[in-house]
Design a protein around this motif. Structure first.
Motif, mmCIF file in Angstrom:
data_model
loop_
_atom_site.group_PDB
_atom_site.id
_atom_site.type_symbol
_atom_site.label_atom_id
_atom_site.label_comp_id
_atom_site.label_asym_id
_atom_site.label_seq_id
_atom_site.Cartn_x
_atom_site.Cartn_y
_atom_site.Cartn_z
ATOM 1 N N GLN A 4 -4.744 43.484 23.825
ATOM 2 C CA GLN A 4 -4.834 43.196 22.207
ATOM 3 C C GLN A 4 -3.262 42.397 22.060
ATOM 4 O O GLN A 4 -3.409 41.557 20.970
ATOM 5 N N TYR A 5 -2.258 42.673 22.669
ATOM 6 C CA TYR A 5 -1.054 41.916 22.729
ATOM 7 C C TYR A 5 -1.459 40.345 22.761
ATOM 8 O O TYR A 5 -1.156 39.441 22.141
ATOM 9 N N ASP A 6 -2.209 40.001 23.890
ATOM 10 C CA ASP A 6 -2.803 38.780 23.983
ATOM 11 C C ASP A 6 -3.579 38.096 22.921
ATOM 12 O O ASP A 6 -3.100 37.091 22.653
ATOM 13 N N LEU A 7 -4.229 39.084 22.547
ATOM 14 C CA LEU A 7 -5.045 38.216 21.244
ATOM 15 C C LEU A 7 -3.992 37.928 20.176
ATOM 16 O O LEU A 7 -4.295 36.839 19.337
ATOM 17 N N GLU A 8 -3.105 38.687 20.045
ATOM 18 C CA GLU A 8 -2.151 38.509 18.860
ATOM 19 C C GLU A 8 -1.401 37.173 18.797
ATOM 20 O O GLU A 8 -1.248 36.375 18.052
ATOM 21 N N VAL A 9 -0.953 36.963 20.093
ATOM 22 C CA VAL A 9 -0.325 35.672 20.722
ATOM 23 C C VAL A 9 -1.104 34.650 20.582
ATOM 24 O O VAL A 9 -0.760 33.347 19.859
ATOM 25 N N ILE A 10 -2.483 34.775 20.991
ATOM 26 C CA ILE A 10 -3.582 33.351 20.863
ATOM 27 C C ILE A 10 -3.637 33.245 19.269
ATOM 28 O O ILE A 10 -3.569 32.045 18.872
ATOM 29 N N ARG A 11 -3.910 34.385 18.695
ATOM 30 C CA ARG A 11 -4.144 34.093 17.174
ATOM 31 C C ARG A 11 -3.012 33.326 16.409
ATOM 32 O O ARG A 11 -2.890 32.353 15.633
ATOM 33 N N SER A 12 -1.750 33.785 16.773
ATOM 34 C CA SER A 12 -0.570 32.949 16.262
ATOM 35 C C SER A 12 -0.345 31.609 16.579
ATOM 36 O O SER A 12 -0.162 30.748 15.740
ATOM 37 N N ALA A 13 -0.748 31.144 17.796
ATOM 38 C CA ALA A 13 -0.774 29.815 18.205
ATOM 39 C C ALA A 13 -1.858 29.153 17.534
ATOM 40 O O ALA A 13 -1.533 28.027 17.123
ATOM 41 N N ILE A 14 -2.923 29.834 17.197
ATOM 42 C CA ILE A 14 -4.070 29.106 16.703
ATOM 43 C C ILE A 14 -3.637 28.724 14.892
ATOM 44 O O ILE A 14 -3.845 27.745 14.456
ATOM 45 N N LEU A 15 -3.216 29.849 14.735
ATOM 46 C CA LEU A 15 -2.786 29.908 13.292
ATOM 47 C C LEU A 15 -1.526 28.832 12.886
ATOM 48 O O LEU A 15 -1.727 28.177 11.682
ATOM 49 N N SER A 16 -0.819 28.621 13.621
ATOM 50 C CA SER A 16 0.236 27.471 13.596
ATOM 51 C C SER A 16 -0.390 26.238 13.810
ATOM 52 O O SER A 16 0.411 25.157 13.982
ATOM 53 N N GLY A 17 -1.576 26.026 14.653
ATOM 54 C CA GLY A 17 -2.146 24.587 14.688
ATOM 55 C C GLY A 17 -1.758 24.389 16.016
ATOM 56 O O GLY A 17 -1.935 23.089 16.569
ATOM 57 N N GLU A 18 -1.312 25.163 16.964
ATOM 58 C CA GLU A 18 -0.848 24.676 18.363
ATOM 59 C C GLU A 18 -2.138 25.099 19.373
ATOM 60 O O GLU A 18 -1.895 26.057 19.882
ATOM 61 N N ILE A 19 -3.164 24.177 19.110
ATOM 62 C CA ILE A 19 -4.332 24.664 19.780
ATOM 63 C C ILE A 19 -4.359 24.512 21.529
ATOM 64 O O ILE A 19 -4.737 25.214 22.152
ATOM 65 N N ASP A 20 -3.580 23.359 21.780
ATOM 66 C CA ASP A 20 -3.272 23.338 23.210
ATOM 67 C C ASP A 20 -2.538 24.681 23.748
ATOM 68 O O ASP A 20 -3.141 24.758 24.785
ATOM 69 N N SER A 89 -11.023 40.168 10.902
ATOM 70 C CA SER A 89 -9.684 39.353 10.574
ATOM 71 C C SER A 89 -9.468 38.268 11.547
ATOM 72 O O SER A 89 -9.266 37.229 11.122
ATOM 73 N N PHE A 90 -9.399 38.752 12.916
ATOM 74 C CA PHE A 90 -9.160 37.615 14.013
ATOM 75 C C PHE A 90 -10.224 36.686 13.733
ATOM 76 O O PHE A 90 -10.028 35.475 13.905
ATOM 77 N N ILE A 91 -11.389 36.978 13.556
ATOM 78 C CA ILE A 91 -12.621 35.982 13.326
ATOM 79 C C ILE A 91 -12.270 34.924 12.374
ATOM 80 O O ILE A 91 -12.432 33.846 12.296
ATOM 81 N N TYR A 92 -12.095 35.655 11.185
ATOM 82 C CA TYR A 92 -11.813 34.905 9.848
ATOM 83 C C TYR A 92 -10.761 33.992 10.183
ATOM 84 O O TYR A 92 -10.978 32.563 9.717
ATOM 85 N N ASP A 95 -12.073 31.219 12.358
ATOM 86 C CA ASP A 95 -12.946 30.171 11.530
ATOM 87 C C ASP A 95 -11.941 29.161 10.731
ATOM 88 O O ASP A 95 -12.139 28.054 10.681
ATOM 89 N N TYR A 96 -11.130 29.825 9.949
ATOM 90 C CA TYR A 96 -10.145 29.088 9.189
ATOM 91 C C TYR A 96 -9.366 27.948 9.896
ATOM 92 O O TYR A 96 -9.504 26.828 9.471
ATOM 93 N N CYS A 97 -8.704 28.322 11.066
ATOM 94 C CA CYS A 97 -8.013 27.091 11.899
ATOM 95 C C CYS A 97 -8.786 26.190 12.560
ATOM 96 O O CYS A 97 -8.803 25.212 12.349
ATOM 97 N N LEU A 98 -10.088 26.674 12.878
ATOM 98 C CA LEU A 98 -11.006 25.482 13.441
ATOM 99 C C LEU A 98 -11.631 24.802 12.302
ATOM 100 O O LEU A 98 -11.799 23.529 12.838
ATOM 101 N N ASP A 99 -11.767 25.180 11.310
ATOM 102 C CA ASP A 99 -12.180 24.216 9.968
ATOM 103 C C ASP A 99 -10.905 23.386 9.585
ATOM 104 O O ASP A 99 -11.013 22.140 9.600
ATOM 105 N N ARG A 100 -9.764 23.996 9.488
ATOM 106 C CA ARG A 100 -8.686 23.318 8.885
ATOM 107 C C ARG A 100 -8.165 22.126 9.734
ATOM 108 O O ARG A 100 -7.715 21.036 9.469
ATOM 109 N N TYR A 101 -8.007 22.426 11.368
ATOM 110 C CA TYR A 101 -7.628 21.411 12.038
ATOM 111 C C TYR A 101 -8.624 20.607 12.804
ATOM 112 O O TYR A 101 -8.162 19.985 13.747
ATOM 113 N N ASN A 102 -9.693 20.793 12.482
ATOM 114 C CA ASN A 102 -11.004 20.234 13.180
ATOM 115 C C ASN A 102 -10.922 20.339 14.497
ATOM 116 O O ASN A 102 -10.791 19.128 15.277
#
Length: 116
Positions: A4-20, A89-92, A95-102
């Protein structure tokens, strides 16, 4: 190890646009959980690896977020009180970040979809 912690860290990276960074975290965690599964044979590690693999496929554009949502809801491996809300919430956010950052990793260029 806490999936669960791993998902939170990954979500934070995606949310901030750090896809790499998110992709590197996913790949690193998949190796870590594979080693842990080989030692302990705990099924939760294999299930989490499967979700991480699907998440990587979503970042690459090879799978949709609906498939990932269905898999996460079916497995129920993350210890949340309101599990369905956690997954939605995680999927939303994904989705949002995948669209926003293309995002279509690894060809992601770090720009927003409508930045010129």
């Amino acid at each position: 190890m806490n999936p669960q912690y791993d998902l939170e860290v990954i979500r934070s990276a995606i949310l901030s646009g750090e896809i790499d960074d998110a992709a590197k975290l996913i790949q690193k965690n998949m190796k870590k959980y594979e080693r842990a599964y080989n030692i302990t044979k705990k099924e939760i590690f294999r299930e989490h690896m499967s979700i991480l693999n699907d998440m990587m496929l979503v970042l690459e554009g090879k799978k949709g977020t609906d498939e990932l949502r269905d898999k996460m809801l079916k497995m129920r491996i993350y210890g949340e009180d309101d599990y369905e809300a956690f997954v939605n919430s995680f999927i939303y956010i994904l989705d949002y970040c995948l669209d926003r950052y293309n995002v279509r990793w690894p060809s992601f260029d770090g720009k927003r979809c409508d930045d010129l």
